[in-house]
Every structure is written in C-alpha cells, then in structure tokens.
Design an enzyme around this catalytic site. Structure first.
Site, PDB file in Angstrom:
ATOM      1  CD  GLU A  67      86.776  35.462  91.594  1.00 23.14           C
ATOM      2  OE1 GLU A  67      85.586  36.112  91.300  1.00 23.14           O
ATOM      3  OE2 GLU A  67      86.768  34.269  91.668  1.00 23.14           O
ATOM      4  CG  HIS A 100      87.167  25.456  87.283  1.00 27.22           C
ATOM      5  ND1 HIS A 100      87.179  25.816  88.501  1.00 27.22           N
ATOM      6  CD2 HIS A 100      88.394  25.437  86.807  1.00 27.22           C
ATOM      7  CE1 HIS A 100      88.511  25.878  88.871  1.00 27.22           C
ATOM      8  NE2 HIS A 100      89.220  25.721  87.661  1.00 27.22           N
ATOM      9  NE  ARG A 106      73.820  30.214  81.044  1.00 28.38           N
ATOM     10  CZ  ARG A 106      74.171  29.322  81.624  1.00 28.38           C
ATOM     11  NH1 ARG A 106      73.185  28.478  82.118  1.00 28.38           N
ATOM     12  NH2 ARG A 106      75.496  29.183  81.873  1.00 28.38           N
TER      13      ARG A 106
END
Length: 642
Positions: free
Chosen positions: A200, A235, A297
């Site tokens: 990306e 991250h 979730r």
C-alpha cells in the site's frame, strides 16, 4: 435469550463478557490453560474447564477442545472475544455444525473480510474508497519490489492475513525493500500461517479512523459512530478515543455511511469495525479517507463507543446471536460527551517496550467520579488481573484498560491523567508513565494527531527513570508518618546509612532503594499536597510507592533480593524473556557495528531483535536458530574492538 455461554478467551475480555452475561442472568463457562489455572476470568465464571498447556497453540487456539468444553458443560453458545479464534471462519463453522450458537458474524463474512487483498477488491466493487496499492497473486520478491517502486516510497508491506500490527513493515527506500519483505513474510508465516503480503501507499500524516458497525439477522445494519486510534507504536494502538477530534458532521455522515455500505456488502451480522486511513494533513475530509480493513469481531477499544452512546455492545452481541433485532435504530443513536481509553501494559518503555513478566505485588485502580459544573465524569477500568496475579510470558501482557468519560474532550483528558496518577502497579515495569506523557503532550491536547506522533516524539514520551527529589522527600515524610515501629532499633533500621545515633536528634533523611540504587529523602518538609502529577502511598515498613506523571516508582527500605537479569555487564546480550530464536545474524569472532542486528527472538507473539550496543567482536555466541531460551539467558557476548 441465550441461557448459558462459554467464553473462548482469557484475561480482560473474558472478564468483560462475564460482567454483562451476569447482569443478563446468563450462566458463564470459562476455559483456561495451565498458566491460567488461578486467573481472574476463571475465578469470576460460574464454571471453568481446563483445555491444555500454556502455549496458545495447545490450548486457546485448539477449537475442538473448546467445542468439547461447551458440550460437556451444557453451554448453548460460544463467544470468542477478540484475538485467538475470533476471526477464524473454520472454527465458526465447526461451532455452528456442533449445534451451538456462534456469537459473531457468519463464516462467509469473516472470510470475505479476513484477507486484506480480497476485502479491498470487494470494497472497490461496493463503491467504498480504498487506498492505492498492489493486491495481486504474484508474490515473487521481484514483482513485489517492482510494484512498490511503481507506487512510490514510502510504502507499507502488510500481511494479507494480518492484524494487531503484526506482519507489517514501513519501507522508506527501494534499497530496504528486500530485507523488510523477508522479515514481514517470516512474521506473517509464524503468526498467521500465511506469508502472503500486499503493498500500500504509505500516507505521511495518516490518521486511523474506525467506525463501529452492527448488523442483525433481520437485515438491519447501523453504525455507532467513529473512534480515533491514531496514537500508535509500531502499528499497535496506545490511546483511543471517541468521537474523533476535528470530525465535522458532514465528514462523519460520509464515513459512517461508507462503513454501513461495507458491512452490508458482506451481509454482516454482529459487531464489527470498519477501519479507515485518513490523510490528516489538511484536516479530516471525506475525499481523503480510505477503507483499510474490517475487523470481524469486537474491538479492544469498544468501551469508548459504549461510553459515548450509552450502549453495552456485548449485550447487543448476545441479543443478536439469540435472533433478536438490533436494540436501537440508527435515528435512536447519538453521541454524548467524550471518552478516551489508555491501554496499560506490563512492558518496559526504557527497554524497547519489552514485556515485564512476574507477580503483581501491588496493583490499585481508582475508578473515581467527579462532579463539576453540573456534569458527572466517569472513570472505567476493564482488567483481567488482580493484585497477586502474575503476568505470564505466554500471552499479551495487558494489565487493564483505563477509560475516562466526560462532557467534552478537555475534561475527559484531565480525568484520564488523574486516573493514571491515582493508579499504581509494582514491582513490574509498565507503560503507565508513557501513557501519561502521551495524553499530556501538547499535540494530543490540541487534537493534532497522526500515527507518526509517538515515533516522532518517543524520546519526550519516555518517563523519567526516577522521581523528582521533591517526590522522594514526600515519600520519606509518608514513610515516617505511617511506617509502624516499636522502638529505637526499628527506627535506626529505617534510617539506615543516614547517620542515626542514639540520644541525638532524628536524622532528617530516610534511605530507600530504587532500581538497585540508594536514594535519600528529607522528611522534614512534611507531606506534599496532592496534585495533578503526584501521588504517594505508604507501604508501611516496606517503603513507599510514588506515582509522578503517571509513572510508578517503588521505593524500598531493603535492598532488592534479586537483580534484573537484563542489567548484565557491558557487551552481554541477555534474553529479556522466554522465547524461541528465529534468526542468528552473527558468528563467533565476527566484527560487528553498533546497532547491527545479531539475534531475533520470537516471544509474546512478536519479533524482538537484539542489536550490538557498540562496535566490537563477538566473543561468545550461545544462540542457534530454533532454540528455546529462558529469560536471563546469555545469548551473545561482545568485547569492544581495539
């Protein structure tokens, strides 16, 4: 409504689910490994079943054992929490095939969003904006390098099956790509059993915006507004809040509508999160926010959404799984106030944030409430441990989530800082002081957020290694006031190395040990006033606990019995925790440069690299690929080069 529920998880999220289930009158069943036999979630559940040895792959990740436990205890349903098997479509199918209720999305929805490349293609088809990148099947290093070169650096390599910050690498230059790709693939294979990646474009000033969505079996899908999770380290989220700072109503409407569209595209049922990446360089704009991924979730940070909407998302999950429609329509949901959450971990910010393993001898949270200007603030603590419990090397080292809600962001921020100061953890190292500095930082206070803030400011965000002299003096005053003593001998002991003499005026100093070093406090100034940055608690004859700017310091009256194994001599590289060696990049006799990576250890589901502390020669090498090592093992010894 479901009457009995097995929770296929552990720790904080298991305790969180038990809390709601108990309120709804649902019987709960916990599962546990050998390492968790006495854990808080086991103690709080109505029933508990042992499922295997400590490693998750032999216990919490063995779906057949969990289903068997549900059958044996008569549980009707299985709630997976987050992590472990929560996004495993095969496990969800097995649960359903066993005649049990799966508290989560349908397996086909999990599969549709489980692979990042397929999910992005699906979102493109559904008209949801996505970031530029390469999602192709050709996984050869040459092809991936060419695609990265074409996109333009920096780029982000992401594991197709990844999550939680694992299997992700930022690459700043073409020359770094091959090494980063190898590392990313290795971690992805180890963590997810799948080494495929996507590429990306890396956005230089990104903000992480996510939207909570919910669907039911009657075709209804709603959003419960957005969260901002931009404060991240490697991250992984550090601070989360809702709503997002700087989000205007028009942009909110556009982003939340895109999230609902994404959920409908996969016939989504239950709780889910649509994650977006935003270019925050010119403020939040709908045309500069792109779909990143979906988490099928409940999220770790779901409490901030609960706090601003007044909804219990676990209750929503259980009602939807029972076949009920969503408890609220979209027009019945609104935002009230502001909530900020901090993730408290047993980890050492001064030592690359490595996990701190051991017993929680001292643990206290102050879930305070305050009234001001007609409003009532609210503090919430979600934890899976209690004082006396242990942080294990086998699982995520989270201690608690501290959540502050108030009428606006400024008040919520102040409350969270007070919560961090009023709580303490010892003797394990934690990131509490680091969290305080993050929330206290001027850019955070002003809402100037992006995912690079923590890496840029890391040196300023690390807590001080010791408290101020004023705080030590205050601890001495507390100790003198509250420590029990029977006579001169005890008093003399408490004034060790402080020049105590019989028939003389008391010495103004009291000696303490802090991280193996002696410090002295002058008690004559009296106990300091409590403030927004300082709190002190007496431990009686053992010493005192000082919390300053969120960081907890344990001041002991006796020299610690054991030294930290990490504090070895110069050039001795010690294993900071139990783990498996996955790479050795040096040989005995090699000349190495400062910062050169020598050994890579896999532990706590993460890779940890040990680098040379200075230029030198490898004189000892006790590491071999694949070997299991215990904490404190000498792996490499380096002597300075002449």
């Amino acid at each position: 409504m479901i009457q009995s529920l097995l929770i296929a998880n552990r720790g904080e999220i298991a305790c969180r689910i038990i809390r709601t289930a108990r309120r709804l009158g649902i019987r709960t069943v916990a599962v546990y490994s050998d390492a968790d036999a006495g854990a808080l979630h086991v103690r709080e559940a109505d029933e508990a079943v042992h499922i295997g040895p400590p490693p998750a792959r032999e216990s919490y990740l063995v779906g057949d054992k969990i289903i068997a436990a549900a059958k044996a205890t008569g549980a009707e349903a299985i709630h997976p929490g987050y992590g472990f098997l929560s996004e495993n479509a095969d496990f969800a199918e097995k649960v359903i095939a066993a005649g049990l209720i799966w508290v989560g999305p349908q397996p086909h929805s999990i599969r549709a969003m489980g692979l990042k490349d397929a999910a992005k293609k699906l979102m493109d088809e559904a008209g949801v904006p996505t970031t530029p990148g390469y999602l192709g099947d050709d996984q050869s290093p040459d092809r991936l390098q060419k695609e990265a070169d074409a996109i333009g650096y920096p780029v982000l390599i992401k594991a197709v099956a990844g999550g939680g910050g694992k299997g992700m690498r930022k690459v700043n230059a073409a020359s770094d790509f091959a090494d980063m790709l190898l590392s990313c693939k290795r971690e992805a294979a180890s963590s997810f059993g799948d080494d495929r990646v996507l590429i990306e474009k890396y956005i230089e000033r990104p903000r992480h915006i996510e939207v909570q969505v919910f669907g039911d079996t009657h075709g209804n899908v709603v959003h419960l507004f957005e969260r901002d999770c931009s404060l991240q380290r490697r991250h992984q989220k550090v601070i989360e809040e809702a709503p997002a700072p700087g989000m205007d109503e028009a942009t909110r409407a556009a982003v939340c509508a895109a999230a609902v569209k994404a959920a409908k595209a996969v016939d989504y049922v239950g709780a889910g999160t649509i994650e977006f990446i935003a270019d925050g360089s010119a403020g939040l704009r709908a045309d500069r926010i792109w779909f990143m991924e979906m988490n099928t979730r409940l999220q770790v940070e779901h409490p901030v959404t609960e706090m601003i909407t007044g909804q219990d998302l676990v209750e929503w999950q259980l009602r939807v799984a029972s076949g009920e429609p969503l408890p609220k329509r979209q027009d019945e949901l609104s935002i009230t106030g502001w909530a900020i959450e901090a993730r408290l971990y047993a980890e050492d910010p001064a030592n690359e944030f490595l996990p701190s393993i051991g017993r929680l001898d001292h643990l206290y949270f102050d879930a305070m409430e305050e009234r001001h200007s007609g409003a009532t603030s609210h503090a919430r603590v979600d934890s899976g441990v209690a004082q006396g419990d242990r942080i294990s090397p086998f699982y995520d080292p989270m201690i608690a989530k501290l959540v502050a809600w108030d009428r606006d962001r400024a008040w919520a921020r102040q409350l969270l800082m007070k919560m961090l100061n009023a709580s303490y953890v010892a003797p394990l190292r934690t990131n509490k002081g680091f969290l305080y500095e993050c929330v206290a930082h001027q850019d955070f206070a002003l809402g100037r957020l992006d995912t690079g803030l923590v890496p840029r400011e890391l040196d300023r965000l690390l807590p001080a290694p010791s408290p101020s002299q004023a705080a030590i003096d205050g601890a001495a005053a507390f100790y003198r006031a509250y420590a029990p003593y029977e006579g001169a001998d005890d008093y003399a002991f408490r004034n060790q190395n402080a020049g105590f003499r019989l028939n003389a005026e008391p010495d103004p100093e009291i000696a303490f040990w802090l991280n193996g070093s002696r410090v002295a406090g002058d008690w004559t100034g009296g106990m300091p006033d409590y403030s927004a940055i300082l709190s002190i608690r007496s431990l009686g004859e053992e010493g005192a606990i000082v919390t300053e700017r969120g960081q907890t310091y344990l001041l002991q009256t006796r020299y610690p019995q054991s030294a930290d194994a990490r504090e070895a001599g110069d050039g001795a590289m010690i294993s900071p925790m139990p783990g498996r060696i996955i790479a050795v990049d040096a040989r005995q006799g090699d000349r190495v440069a400062k910062g050169q990576k020598l050994v890579t250890l896999e532990a706590m589901k993460m890779e940890h690299s040990l680098a040379a502390p200075f230029d030198g020669i490898v004189t000892e090498l006790n590491a071999s690929e694949g070997a299991q090592v215990v904490e404190g093992t000498l792996l490499v010894k380096i002597e300075k080069a002449e």
